[in-house]
Design a protein around this motif. Structure first.
Motif, PDB file in Angstrom:
ATOM      1  N   ALA A 185      29.399  40.370  56.804  1.00  0.00           N
ATOM      2  CA  ALA A 185      28.591  39.986  55.639  1.00  0.00           C
ATOM      3  C   ALA A 185      29.477  39.794  54.413  1.00  0.00           C
ATOM      4  O   ALA A 185      29.267  38.866  53.626  1.00  0.00           O
ATOM      5  CB  ALA A 185      27.514  41.033  55.374  1.00  0.00           C
ATOM      6  N   LEU A 186      30.461  40.647  54.243  1.00  0.00           N
ATOM      7  CA  LEU A 186      31.385  40.501  53.116  1.00  0.00           C
ATOM      8  C   LEU A 186      32.158  39.195  53.193  1.00  0.00           C
ATOM      9  O   LEU A 186      32.333  38.511  52.184  1.00  0.00           O
ATOM     10  CB  LEU A 186      32.355  41.681  53.066  1.00  0.00           C
ATOM     11  CG  LEU A 186      31.810  42.956  52.450  1.00  0.00           C
ATOM     12  CD1 LEU A 186      32.641  44.156  52.877  1.00  0.00           C
ATOM     13  CD2 LEU A 186      31.774  42.828  50.935  1.00  0.00           C
ATOM     14  N   LEU A 187      32.621  38.844  54.373  1.00  0.00           N
ATOM     15  CA  LEU A 187      33.416  37.632  54.535  1.00  0.00           C
ATOM     16  C   LEU A 187      32.600  36.368  54.282  1.00  0.00           C
ATOM     17  O   LEU A 187      33.165  35.312  54.017  1.00  0.00           O
ATOM     18  CB  LEU A 187      34.061  37.603  55.920  1.00  0.00           C
ATOM     19  CG  LEU A 187      35.155  38.659  56.131  1.00  0.00           C
ATOM     20  CD1 LEU A 187      35.587  38.690  57.588  1.00  0.00           C
ATOM     21  CD2 LEU A 187      36.340  38.412  55.206  1.00  0.00           C
ATOM     22  N   GLU A 188      31.282  36.465  54.329  1.00  0.00           N
ATOM     23  CA  GLU A 188      30.407  35.335  54.022  1.00  0.00           C
ATOM     24  C   GLU A 188      30.145  35.183  52.527  1.00  0.00           C
ATOM     25  O   GLU A 188      29.630  34.162  52.089  1.00  0.00           O
ATOM     26  CB  GLU A 188      29.060  35.495  54.742  1.00  0.00           C
ATOM     27  CG  GLU A 188      29.162  35.378  56.243  1.00  0.00           C
ATOM     28  CD  GLU A 188      27.852  35.654  56.954  1.00  0.00           C
ATOM     29  OE1 GLU A 188      26.849  35.993  56.285  1.00  0.00           O
ATOM     30  OE2 GLU A 188      27.823  35.549  58.184  1.00  0.00           O
ATOM     31  N   MET A 189      30.502  36.200  51.729  1.00  0.00           N
ATOM     32  CA  MET A 189      30.230  36.191  50.296  1.00  0.00           C
ATOM     33  C   MET A 189      31.238  35.334  49.539  1.00  0.00           C
ATOM     34  O   MET A 189      32.435  35.402  49.808  1.00  0.00           O
ATOM     35  CB  MET A 189      30.319  37.615  49.716  1.00  0.00           C
ATOM     36  CG  MET A 189      29.329  38.620  50.260  1.00  0.00           C
ATOM     37  SD  MET A 189      27.704  38.364  49.591  1.00  0.00           S
ATOM     38  CE  MET A 189      26.805  38.075  51.091  1.00  0.00           C
ATOM     39  N   ASP A 190      30.734  34.546  48.599  1.00  0.00           N
ATOM     40  CA  ASP A 190      31.627  33.827  47.691  1.00  0.00           C
ATOM     41  C   ASP A 190      32.396  34.843  46.861  1.00  0.00           C
ATOM     42  O   ASP A 190      31.841  35.860  46.435  1.00  0.00           O
ATOM     43  CB  ASP A 190      30.829  32.917  46.755  1.00  0.00           C
ATOM     44  CG  ASP A 190      30.239  31.720  47.472  1.00  0.00           C
ATOM     45  OD1 ASP A 190      30.771  31.338  48.535  1.00  0.00           O
ATOM     46  OD2 ASP A 190      29.236  31.172  46.977  1.00  0.00           O
ATOM     47  N   GLY A 191      33.665  34.584  46.652  1.00  0.00           N
ATOM     48  CA  GLY A 191      34.493  35.456  45.838  1.00  0.00           C
ATOM     49  C   GLY A 191      35.217  36.543  46.612  1.00  0.00           C
ATOM     50  O   GLY A 191      36.051  37.247  46.062  1.00  0.00           O
ATOM     51  N   VAL A 192      34.911  36.705  47.902  1.00  0.00           N
ATOM     52  CA  VAL A 192      35.598  37.698  48.734  1.00  0.00           C
ATOM     53  C   VAL A 192      36.714  36.976  49.486  1.00  0.00           C
ATOM     54  O   VAL A 192      36.460  36.058  50.255  1.00  0.00           O
ATOM     55  CB  VAL A 192      34.639  38.396  49.718  1.00  0.00           C
ATOM     56  CG1 VAL A 192      35.395  39.302  50.670  1.00  0.00           C
ATOM     57  CG2 VAL A 192      33.578  39.187  48.957  1.00  0.00           C
ATOM     58  N   SER A 193      37.946  37.388  49.233  1.00  0.00           N
ATOM     59  CA  SER A 193      39.080  36.745  49.900  1.00  0.00           C
ATOM     60  C   SER A 193      39.488  37.470  51.180  1.00  0.00           C
ATOM     61  O   SER A 193      40.091  36.870  52.066  1.00  0.00           O
ATOM     62  CB  SER A 193      40.279  36.647  48.949  1.00  0.00           C
ATOM     63  OG  SER A 193      40.667  37.922  48.500  1.00  0.00           O
ATOM     64  N   ALA A 194      39.158  38.760  51.290  1.00  0.00           N
ATOM     65  CA  ALA A 194      39.485  39.521  52.497  1.00  0.00           C
ATOM     66  C   ALA A 194      38.583  40.739  52.588  1.00  0.00           C
ATOM     67  O   ALA A 194      38.210  41.330  51.569  1.00  0.00           O
ATOM     68  CB  ALA A 194      40.941  39.964  52.478  1.00  0.00           C
ATOM     69  N   THR A 198      35.200  38.016  40.829  1.00  0.00           N
ATOM     70  CA  THR A 198      34.183  38.790  41.540  1.00  0.00           C
ATOM     71  C   THR A 198      34.613  40.249  41.614  1.00  0.00           C
ATOM     72  O   THR A 198      35.722  40.549  42.044  1.00  0.00           O
ATOM     73  CB  THR A 198      33.988  38.235  42.968  1.00  0.00           C
ATOM     74  OG1 THR A 198      33.583  36.877  42.883  1.00  0.00           O
ATOM     75  CG2 THR A 198      32.951  39.028  43.730  1.00  0.00           C
ATOM     76  N   ALA A 199      33.732  41.148  41.196  1.00  0.00           N
ATOM     77  CA  ALA A 199      34.010  42.587  41.280  1.00  0.00           C
ATOM     78  C   ALA A 199      33.760  43.051  42.718  1.00  0.00           C
ATOM     79  O   ALA A 199      32.721  42.714  43.302  1.00  0.00           O
ATOM     80  CB  ALA A 199      33.127  43.355  40.317  1.00  0.00           C
ATOM     81  N   PRO A 200      34.680  43.800  43.297  1.00  0.00           N
ATOM     82  CA  PRO A 200      34.509  44.248  44.680  1.00  0.00           C
ATOM     83  C   PRO A 200      33.220  45.045  44.908  1.00  0.00           C
ATOM     84  O   PRO A 200      32.572  44.873  45.935  1.00  0.00           O
ATOM     85  CB  PRO A 200      35.746  45.113  44.942  1.00  0.00           C
ATOM     86  CG  PRO A 200      36.751  44.678  43.942  1.00  0.00           C
ATOM     87  CD  PRO A 200      35.978  44.221  42.747  1.00  0.00           C
ATOM     88  N   LEU A 201      32.837  45.895  43.967  1.00  0.00           N
ATOM     89  CA  LEU A 201      31.599  46.661  44.136  1.00  0.00           C
ATOM     90  C   LEU A 201      30.380  45.749  44.135  1.00  0.00           C
ATOM     91  O   LEU A 201      29.425  45.984  44.882  1.00  0.00           O
ATOM     92  CB  LEU A 201      31.465  47.731  43.046  1.00  0.00           C
ATOM     93  CG  LEU A 201      32.244  49.014  43.276  1.00  0.00           C
ATOM     94  CD1 LEU A 201      32.166  49.919  42.058  1.00  0.00           C
ATOM     95  CD2 LEU A 201      31.745  49.750  44.514  1.00  0.00           C
ATOM     96  N   ASP A 202      30.395  44.710  43.319  1.00  0.00           N
ATOM     97  CA  ASP A 202      29.298  43.747  43.309  1.00  0.00           C
ATOM     98  C   ASP A 202      29.220  43.019  44.653  1.00  0.00           C
ATOM     99  O   ASP A 202      28.128  42.790  45.186  1.00  0.00           O
ATOM    100  CB  ASP A 202      29.460  42.736  42.182  1.00  0.00           C
ATOM    101  CG  ASP A 202      29.265  43.350  40.806  1.00  0.00           C
ATOM    102  OD1 ASP A 202      28.712  44.463  40.710  1.00  0.00           O
ATOM    103  OD2 ASP A 202      29.688  42.712  39.816  1.00  0.00           O
ATOM    104  N   ALA A 203      30.367  42.645  45.187  1.00  0.00           N
ATOM    105  CA  ALA A 203      30.394  41.968  46.490  1.00  0.00           C
ATOM    106  C   ALA A 203      29.846  42.894  47.574  1.00  0.00           C
ATOM    107  O   ALA A 203      29.076  42.461  48.436  1.00  0.00           O
ATOM    108  CB  ALA A 203      31.820  41.532  46.830  1.00  0.00           C
TER     109      ALA A 203
END
Length: 94
Positions: free
Chosen positions: A31-40, A66-71
């Motif tokens: 799910a994280l990898l599908e989020m915009d702004g998540v590079s890894a 993108t803030a990691p906690l928001d992602a």
């Protein structure tokens, strides 16, 4: 579920998620990898190679402000939405 922040920086987050296994961690990572702004996004569950760690540690790297906690929050909401949809479809089929 117990969470412990290991590292929280502007574009990187490491969080220990107690009591979870590969099943949940793979779903959350996906799910994280599908989020915009998540590079890894990855996780580590190997205690022998991690200095005695026994609980999985999720690592998130972000970009574009993108803030990691928001992602992580958005990814968790996405997982919940998908599981709710699956449950509803399963109940309708029964």
């Amino acid at each position: 579920m117990e969470l412990r922040v290991v590292r929280n920086e502007e574009t990187e987050l490491e969080i220990e998620i107690a009591g979870e296994d590969h099943t949940f961690m793979n779903v959350l990572k996906g799910a994280l990898l599908e989020m915009d702004g998540v590079s890894a996004a990855t996780y580590d569950m190997n205690p022998e190679q991690s200095g005695g760690q026994t609980e999985p540690i999720l690592s998130i790297k972000t970009e574009d402000g993108t803030a990691p906690l928001d992602a992580l929050e958005r990814a968790a909401a996405s997982v919940r939405e998908k599981t709710d949809e699956f449950r509803d479809a399963f109940e309708a089929a029964a």
